[in-house]
Each structure stands twice: as structure tokens, then as C-alpha cells.
Design a protein around this motif. Structure first.
Motif, PDB file in Angstrom:
ATOM      1  N   ILE A 198       0.831  -1.207   0.000  1.00 19.32           N
ATOM      2  CA  ILE A 198       0.000   0.000   0.000  1.00 19.32           C
ATOM      3  C   ILE A 198       0.862   1.252   0.000  1.00 19.32           C
ATOM      4  CG2 ILE A 198      -1.727   1.300   1.317  1.00 19.32           C
ATOM      5  CD1 ILE A 198      -2.712  -1.413   2.399  1.00 19.32           C
ATOM      6  N   GLU A 199       1.936   1.227   0.781  1.00 20.68           N
ATOM      7  CA  GLU A 199       2.827   2.389   0.885  1.00 20.68           C
ATOM      8  C   GLU A 199       4.213   1.899   1.271  1.00 20.68           C
ATOM      9  OE1 GLU A 199       3.360   6.469   3.597  1.00 20.68           O
ATOM     10  OE2 GLU A 199       1.512   5.279   3.722  1.00 20.68           O
ATOM     11  N   GLU A 200       5.243   2.515   0.700  1.00 22.67           N
ATOM     12  CA  GLU A 200       6.615   2.127   1.047  1.00 22.67           C
ATOM     13  C   GLU A 200       7.516   3.350   1.015  1.00 22.67           C
ATOM     14  OE1 GLU A 200       9.883  -1.369   0.095  1.00 22.67           O
ATOM     15  OE2 GLU A 200       8.162  -1.112  -1.238  1.00 22.67           O
ATOM     16  N   THR A 201       8.310   3.491   2.069  1.00 23.47           N
ATOM     17  CA  THR A 201       9.303   4.561   2.154  1.00 23.47           C
ATOM     18  C   THR A 201      10.652   3.929   2.503  1.00 23.47           C
ATOM     19  OG1 THR A 201       9.127   4.979   4.542  1.00 23.47           O
ATOM     20  CG2 THR A 201       7.477   6.025   3.108  1.00 23.47           C
ATOM     21  N   ASP A 202      11.651   4.748   2.717  1.00 23.99           N
ATOM     22  CA  ASP A 202      12.961   4.234   3.132  1.00 23.99           C
ATOM     23  C   ASP A 202      12.910   3.658   4.543  1.00 23.99           C
ATOM     24  OD1 ASP A 202      14.061   5.012   0.740  1.00 23.99           O
ATOM     25  OD2 ASP A 202      14.828   6.931   1.507  1.00 23.99           O
ATOM     26  N   GLU A 203      11.900   4.033   5.308  1.00 21.38           N
ATOM     27  CA  GLU A 203      11.832   3.634   6.709  1.00 21.38           C
ATOM     28  C   GLU A 203      10.862   2.482   6.975  1.00 21.38           C
ATOM     29  OE1 GLU A 203      13.843   4.827   9.011  1.00 21.38           O
ATOM     30  OE2 GLU A 203      14.776   6.075   7.450  1.00 21.38           O
ATOM     31  N   TYR A 204       9.787   2.375   6.195  1.00 23.22           N
ATOM     32  CA  TYR A 204       8.780   1.369   6.506  1.00 23.22           C
ATOM     33  C   TYR A 204       8.039   0.928   5.248  1.00 23.22           C
ATOM     34  CZ  TYR A 204       5.476   5.273   6.159  1.00 23.22           C
ATOM     35  OH  TYR A 204       4.749   6.350   5.705  1.00 23.22           O
ATOM     36  N   LYS A 205       7.243  -0.127   5.424  1.00 26.95           N
ATOM     37  CA  LYS A 205       6.373  -0.616   4.354  1.00 26.95           C
ATOM     38  C   LYS A 205       5.031  -0.991   4.950  1.00 26.95           C
ATOM     39  CE  LYS A 205       7.088  -4.730   2.482  1.00 26.95           C
ATOM     40  NZ  LYS A 205       7.637  -5.811   1.620  1.00 26.95           N
TER      41      LYS A 205
END
Length: 354
Positions: free
Chosen positions: A71-78
Motif C-alpha cells: 500500500i505504501e513504502e518509504t525508506d523507513e517502513y512498508k
């Protein structure tokens, strides 16, 4: 005593006999392995590097197989969905369990849809993986474990949510039993399929965390009425195959242990010291009936002096007359350096020798 294979060690531990040494079977976080590699370990295969016991693990997809998506992914979390219908948030650089944000199965109606998706089928197994690895496992005389997943833990944490299930245990126990039985029916059907195909195993193991710090999630009556019967059925099925049954249950489950022994459980893990379990006392009470796996306080593993003292204190008692597998009382956190873990394994092999 001559060096033994992993299967020989495990077999002798379950038979309450001495071996060349106690088996060593533990699980570091991926971030822990990352740290060890950064500190000089030349491979991610820590089992081979430290000459630990090698097992084979048979895995099956027991989920309703809902669509999995990010649904969402960044450098810190998914943030992502799972085959169980849960929405999770996992942190990429922190060794922790994920946050459970939402669930698809929230009532009997949603469960009916999930249940219809949980029929046994061959495509729940990675047959190619088994065909490749199983002959190697047998050739190397590994201890082969078939994974199961049923009961309270998978239901509350992966399927319906903790508060929802705890309320249902009291207000709608029939729904809970239907979920527990459905999971186990699928487990047994799939492992029967594997067994009939020639992929036999030495043990079944399943996680069912029933406690937390100082107590259990539910009463002894709820356990006996709703969960103990399904555990008993799983153990009886395992014994009908001539294999052992080992339970992983975190938290303080002291009040349940006599019942687990009564229904024939063969092995118990992780003996969580920080939650209130005393592995030395468990050994004295049930060591003639129950193989113990774990019980070495993970809180101490990043303190070299404290953890070596703890190993020298508890391991000589836990290994008496066999019946013990060395491990932390949960898993190995990334606060443990490569140097510390090297000392820990050296101490485990020293104090775990017969």
C-alpha cells in the motif's frame, strides 16, 4: 564422545539421553545478521559459520490466500496486506514485530468467506523447493520439522485482531472453536499430503503465544474449554505418525504447562525468563516428561559477562539427563555483537558438552 549429527542429538534429547553435546537452535533477526556481516562474518549463513545444528523445515501456506499488495513504502517502513487479510506496517531498520493496522475478518460473515478459501490443495506447497532440498536434508541427517499454525496466536494476531478475539472467547466461543478447528483441519490435510508423497519429518512445531509478562491472555478455564482440545488433537495426530510435537508459546504460561504435559506435548519453547518463566524450575518439575528449548534470558545477550555467567548457571542443570536444546528465551536481537555471539556459542558448547 564422538561427534553426532543433528538428528542423533535431537533424538537423544527427546529420549532423555546424553549426546556429544546439547543441540543449538536459535533465530537471529535479519538486522542481527546484517550487524554480524558488517562486523566481519563472511557469510549470512550463521548456522554453518558457527557450526550450529542444521535442520530442515517444511513450510505450507495455511492462509485464506487473500491478495498480497504493498500500500505504501518509504525508506523507513512498508505498509502491506497479507494472505491472512491483515494490513501490516513493518519498519525496515528496526528489529521488531510489525504493527497490525487492520483486519479483513472481523465477524462471522467475513470468517465464512475466509473459511471457504481454506481448502487443502497441492498449490499450497512449494514442491520444487522440497524436491531440491529434502534429499540433502536426509543425506546430512538433519532433524526435519514440519511447521503447523493453528490456535489462539494466529487467530488473534494474523486473522481477526487481539481485542476482537479475546471478547469472542467469552461471548462467541463457538466461532472461535470453528476457526481453531478449521486451521488444524487444513494443517493436518496438507501434512498428510506431504507425508503420503514421501516427505516425512521428525517433528511438528507450531507457534501459539498464549501469555505475556506475568500472566496469560485468558483463564485456565478458557484454555481447557477452547484451546486445549485442538492442541490435543494435533499432538495425537503427530504421535500417530510417530513424530514429536513441540510448541512455541511466549509469555508466562506456567499455569498451562501441567495441561500441556497431560495431553502429551513433547517439547516446549521458548521458556521466556523475562515474562516470568523459570526454566530451571520447569526442568525440575517436568524434565522427565518435557523437552525444553530455550530459557536463556535474551535481555542479557548483549552483556558478555552477564550472559556467560547465566549460561554457566542454567545450562548444566537444563542438560541433565538430556531433554534440552540451547537457545535464547525468544530470539537474538540486533544488540548482540558478533564478538558476543561468538563467546555465547563457545560457552554453550562448553557447558553443553557431555
Amino acid at each position: 564422545m564422538p561427534a553426532m549429527t543433528t538428528k542423533e542429538r535431537f533424538s537423544r534429547m527427546y529420549a532423555r539421553k546424553e549426546a556429544d553435546r546439547i543441540p543449538i537452535l536459535d533465530s537471529p533477526w535479519q538486522q542481527t545478521i546484517d550487524r554480524w556481516v558488517s562486523e566481519g562474518m563472511p557469510t549470512r549463513d550463521y548456522v554453518d559459520y558457527f557450526d550450529l545444528d542444521k535442520i530442515g523445515t517444511i513450510r505450507v501456506n495455511y492462509t485464506p490466500r487473500y491478495a498480497e499488495s504493498v500500500i505504501e513504502e518509504t525508506d523507513e517502513y512498508k505498509i502491506y496486506t497479507t494472505g491472512w487479510g491483515a494490513t501490516l506496517k513493518s519498519w525496515k531498520h528496526i528489529a521488531s514485530t510489525p504493527d497490525f493496522l487492520d483486519f479483513k475478518v472481523i465477524d462471522r460473515e467475513a470468517w465464512a468467506e475466509a473459511k471457504a478459501r481454506m481448502a487443502p490443495s497441492r498449490d499450497r506447497v512449494h514442491w520444487d523447493r522440497l524436491e531440491e532440498h529434502y534429499p540433502v536434508w536426509r543425506k546430512e541427517d538433519r532433524w526435519i520439522i514440519a511447521g503447523m499454525w493453528f490456535g489462539f496466536d494466529v487467530t488473534h494476531s494474523w486473522m481477526v485482531g487481539t481485542e476482537r478475539l479475546l471478547v469472542a472467547l467469552l461471548e462467541d466461543p463457538e466461532w472461535c472453536v470453528d476457526m481453531f478447528d478449521t486451521y488444524l483441519d487444513l494443517n493436518i490435510a496438507m501434512l498428510d499430503m506431504l507425508w503420503d508423497e514421501g516427505y516425512t519429518f521428525d517433528e511438528v512445531q507450531w507457534p501459539d503465544d498464549m501469555g505475556y509478562k506475568g500472566t496469560t491472555f485468558f483463564s485456565l478455564k478458557v484454555y481447557r474449554d477452547l484451546i486445549k482440545p485442538v492442541q490435543k488433537r494435533a499432538i495425537e495426530w503427530a504421535h500417530s505418525k510417530g513424530v514429536k510435537a513441540r510448541l512455541h508459546s511466549c509469555g508466562d504460561i506456567n499455569r498451562f504447562i501441567p495441561d500441556l504435559v497431560e495431553i502429551g506435548l513433547d517439547g516446549l519453547n521458548p521458556l521466556e525468563v523475562k515474562a516470568g518463566v523459570d526454566p530451571v524450575n520447569i526442568k525440575r518439575l517436568y524434565g522427565d516428561k518435557l523437552l525444553l528449548h530455550g530459557g536463556v534470558n535474551a535481555v542479557l545477550w548483549d552483556d558478555a559477562e552477564a550472559i556467560i555467567d547465566e549460561i554457566s548457571r542454567v545450562v548444566p542443570i537444563l542438560k541433565e539427563n538430556g531433554g534440552y536444546i540451547f537457545a535464547s528465551d525468544h530470539s537474538i536481537p540486533n544488540s548482540v555483537s558478533l564478538a558476543n555471539f561468538t563467546q555465547i556459542i563457545d560457552a554453550a558448547k562448553k557447558h553443553g558438552a557431555y
